[in-house]
Design a protein around this motif. Sequence first.
Motif, short mmCIF file in Angstrom:
data_model
loop_
_atom_site.label_atom_id
_atom_site.label_comp_id
_atom_site.label_asym_id
_atom_site.label_seq_id
_atom_site.Cartn_x
_atom_site.Cartn_y
_atom_site.Cartn_z
N ASP A 125 -15.80 15.64 -14.62
CA ASP A 125 -15.53 15.50 -13.73
C ASP A 125 -14.90 13.87 -13.75
N ALA A 126 -15.65 12.57 -14.10
CA ALA A 126 -15.23 11.85 -14.12
C ALA A 126 -13.75 11.03 -15.02
N PHE A 127 -14.40 11.95 -16.43
CA PHE A 127 -13.02 11.65 -17.45
C PHE A 127 -11.28 12.32 -16.71
N GLU A 128 -11.78 13.66 -16.29
CA GLU A 128 -10.43 14.76 -15.34
C GLU A 128 -9.85 13.38 -14.50
N HIS A 129 -10.69 12.55 -13.40
CA HIS A 129 -10.29 12.35 -12.11
C HIS A 129 -9.51 10.89 -13.14
N HIS A 130 -10.28 10.01 -13.92
CA HIS A 130 -9.67 8.98 -14.58
C HIS A 130 -8.34 9.45 -14.65
N ALA A 131 -8.27 9.94 -15.59
CA ALA A 131 -7.30 10.93 -16.96
C ALA A 131 -5.57 10.71 -15.35
N GLY A 132 -5.95 11.04 -14.03
CA GLY A 132 -5.54 11.25 -13.01
C GLY A 132 -4.32 9.54 -12.46
N TRP A 133 -5.27 8.88 -13.12
CA TRP A 133 -5.00 7.29 -12.53
C TRP A 133 -3.49 7.11 -14.17
N ILE A 134 -3.54 7.26 -15.16
CA ILE A 134 -3.29 7.24 -16.18
C ILE A 134 -1.40 6.79 -15.85
N ASP A 135 -1.19 7.47 -15.84
CA ASP A 135 0.09 7.30 -15.21
C ASP A 135 0.82 6.90 -13.87
N LYS A 136 -0.53 5.95 -12.90
CA LYS A 136 -0.30 5.39 -11.37
C LYS A 136 -0.21 4.30 -12.54
N ALA A 137 -0.49 3.61 -13.15
CA ALA A 137 -1.01 2.59 -13.02
C ALA A 137 0.04 1.46 -12.72
N GLY A 138 0.18 1.47 -11.84
CA GLY A 138 1.65 0.61 -11.34
C GLY A 138 1.81 -0.23 -10.73
N GLY A 139 1.93 -1.88 -10.54
CA GLY A 139 2.02 -2.97 -9.60
C GLY A 139 3.09 -3.06 -8.64
N GLN A 140 3.59 -3.99 -8.49
CA GLN A 140 4.13 -3.91 -6.54
C GLN A 140 6.17 -5.17 -7.49
N THR A 141 6.73 -4.42 -6.53
CA THR A 141 7.86 -5.65 -6.51
C THR A 141 7.81 -6.17 -5.42
N LEU A 142 7.53 -7.41 -5.50
CA LEU A 142 7.80 -8.41 -4.10
C LEU A 142 8.72 -9.35 -4.03
N PRO A 143 9.29 -8.78 -2.56
CA PRO A 143 10.54 -9.53 -1.93
C PRO A 143 10.54 -11.60 -2.14
N PRO A 144 11.77 -12.12 -2.51
CA PRO A 144 11.12 -13.32 -2.21
C PRO A 144 11.17 -14.39 -1.33
N PHE A 145 10.30 -14.50 -1.84
CA PHE A 145 9.82 -15.26 0.13
C PHE A 145 10.19 -16.64 0.41
N GLN A 146 11.03 -17.09 -0.87
CA GLN A 146 11.91 -19.10 -0.75
C GLN A 146 13.37 -18.63 -1.19
N GLY A 147 14.33 -19.07 -0.91
CA GLY A 147 15.53 -19.17 -1.43
C GLY A 147 15.45 -19.11 -3.07
N GLY A 148 17.05 -18.54 -3.10
CA GLY A 148 16.59 -17.95 -5.07
C GLY A 148 16.76 -16.37 -4.65
N ASP A 149 17.60 -16.28 -5.48
CA ASP A 149 18.13 -14.56 -5.67
C ASP A 149 16.62 -14.22 -6.65
N HIS A 150 15.94 -14.03 -6.92
CA HIS A 150 15.09 -13.81 -7.98
C HIS A 150 14.41 -12.24 -7.02
N MET A 151 13.74 -12.02 -8.27
CA MET A 151 13.07 -10.70 -8.04
C MET A 151 11.18 -10.96 -8.72
N ALA A 152 10.06 -10.92 -7.75
CA ALA A 152 8.34 -11.03 -8.10
C ALA A 152 8.15 -9.77 -8.33
#
Length: 502
Positions: A125-152
């Motif tokens: 069950d542990a192998f099955e459970h962790h297999a489910g995270w493989i396609d969900k190993a994402g990060g985040q996209t964050l809005p700019p905190f200060q000036g400038g047109d950029h992506m974090a």
Amino acid sequence: MTLTIKHHLDEVGLADGRLFVSGTWRQAKAGATWAHRHPATGETVGTVAVADTEDVDDAVRAARRAFDDGPWPSMRAGERMRIVRRCGDLLREHADELRSLQALDNGVPLSFGTVYAGSVDIAADAFEHHAGWIDKAGGQTLPPFQGGDHMAMTLREPIGVVAAILPWNAPFLLFAQKIAPALAAGCTVVIKPSEHATFCVLRMVELLAEAGVPDGVVNLVSGPGEPTGDALIHHPGVDKISFTGSRATGQRIVSASAEGFTRVSLELGGKSPAVVFPDADAGLAGMTAMGMVTLGLSGQACVAHTRALVHRDVYDEFVGAAEMIAGSVTYGDPFDPEVLSGPLVTEAQLEKVLGYVEQGCAAGARLVTGGERVDGELAAGNYVTPAVFADVDNRMSIAREEIFGPVLSVVPFDDEDEAVAMANDTEYGLGAGVFTRDAQRALRVSKRLRCGMVGVNGFQVEPHVPFGGYKQSGLGREGGLAAFESYTELKSVLMPLTDEMM
């Protein structure tokens, strides 16, 4: 007649152990071996290859090549998911064989191998459970905190080469709790099983290779802490060490990790309390606590509730139930379905447990039952009858130190605050139990306890629930998303969207 397990060797098809490096089984280069004596009979079961520094270096280098140049870290999520799921499927298909190998390894009876927490099912069950995270190993996209047109943005990437060092007492669960999230994250692994439970781990590694895990992604070096474990924890090619075992070894690993700031996950044991309130079913609580301390592993489980804090109003009922369970435990041939518990793992552990029984009696605790070496046909095995100590003071050694044997210390209390204070008065913080019919009290006390896991009116290990502790019970968690993320590094990427300076 003296108990023997020799006739089971041919039935199971046990072969001497070898190393597994870059997809190839081989002997240790220096030819060193270790003779495994069965803890139930003292008989030599087989020999295990002892990897030295050169063998460990070969295994780590194989894992390094597989990580740096192989397909596993960059494999498409769908393909890696299929392989990791297949690993779990094969473990489940070979459950009976693996349970028999474990019985020859550490003497844990087949009957306990069908209990979920000690079974191959929870590993699958542990192998099955962790297999489910493989396609969900994402990060985040964050809005700019200060000036400038950029992506974090943030990315999760595999941490690299993992040294997975396993204990002897729960090889199925802990193999899966370490290897499944590591593989799911895209890491490569060098496994060191305990010398007291090598044969079932060898077979599980074979099954992973059969499932399609590429050469070099999973490697195995066997042998004791010195020289094998020591060479592995000091190897500069290891990016993370995941260890379950004693606090003393954990301290050595932390020291070794400082050399290269190697990432570390540790699960180092506990002195877990079961807190029993006057409105609880004290009989059920006594049976539950004593069952954890005696059945299957003879108390050689880190999360067992070896310290029972019981309200005086239900104290006698609890002790009576615990005594009843202690008297019902059966020992013998681990392949006998009527046998409910196994031996202590070594003669040294047997002497340690008997020494704690002596300490408890000398300190003034009342030995209700047990605490004696089993004789007769089991005299050659490492068996101790389950011990129940009543009238224990929370400052006694039997209430403070991890005995790792079938010994339950029962401490009385008068009110909730006193119970919580005594429960938290320990260097450990792995698990606890709260026994009450009052839901508000159950949650209130659970929040006050300084430990990583709390069971209310019972206790269960689940593959998707974080497992680990506070204080000197270790660092990090196994199970669930927390485990998966612990095998990754978090990277931040900042990208301008125009030619202007950020």
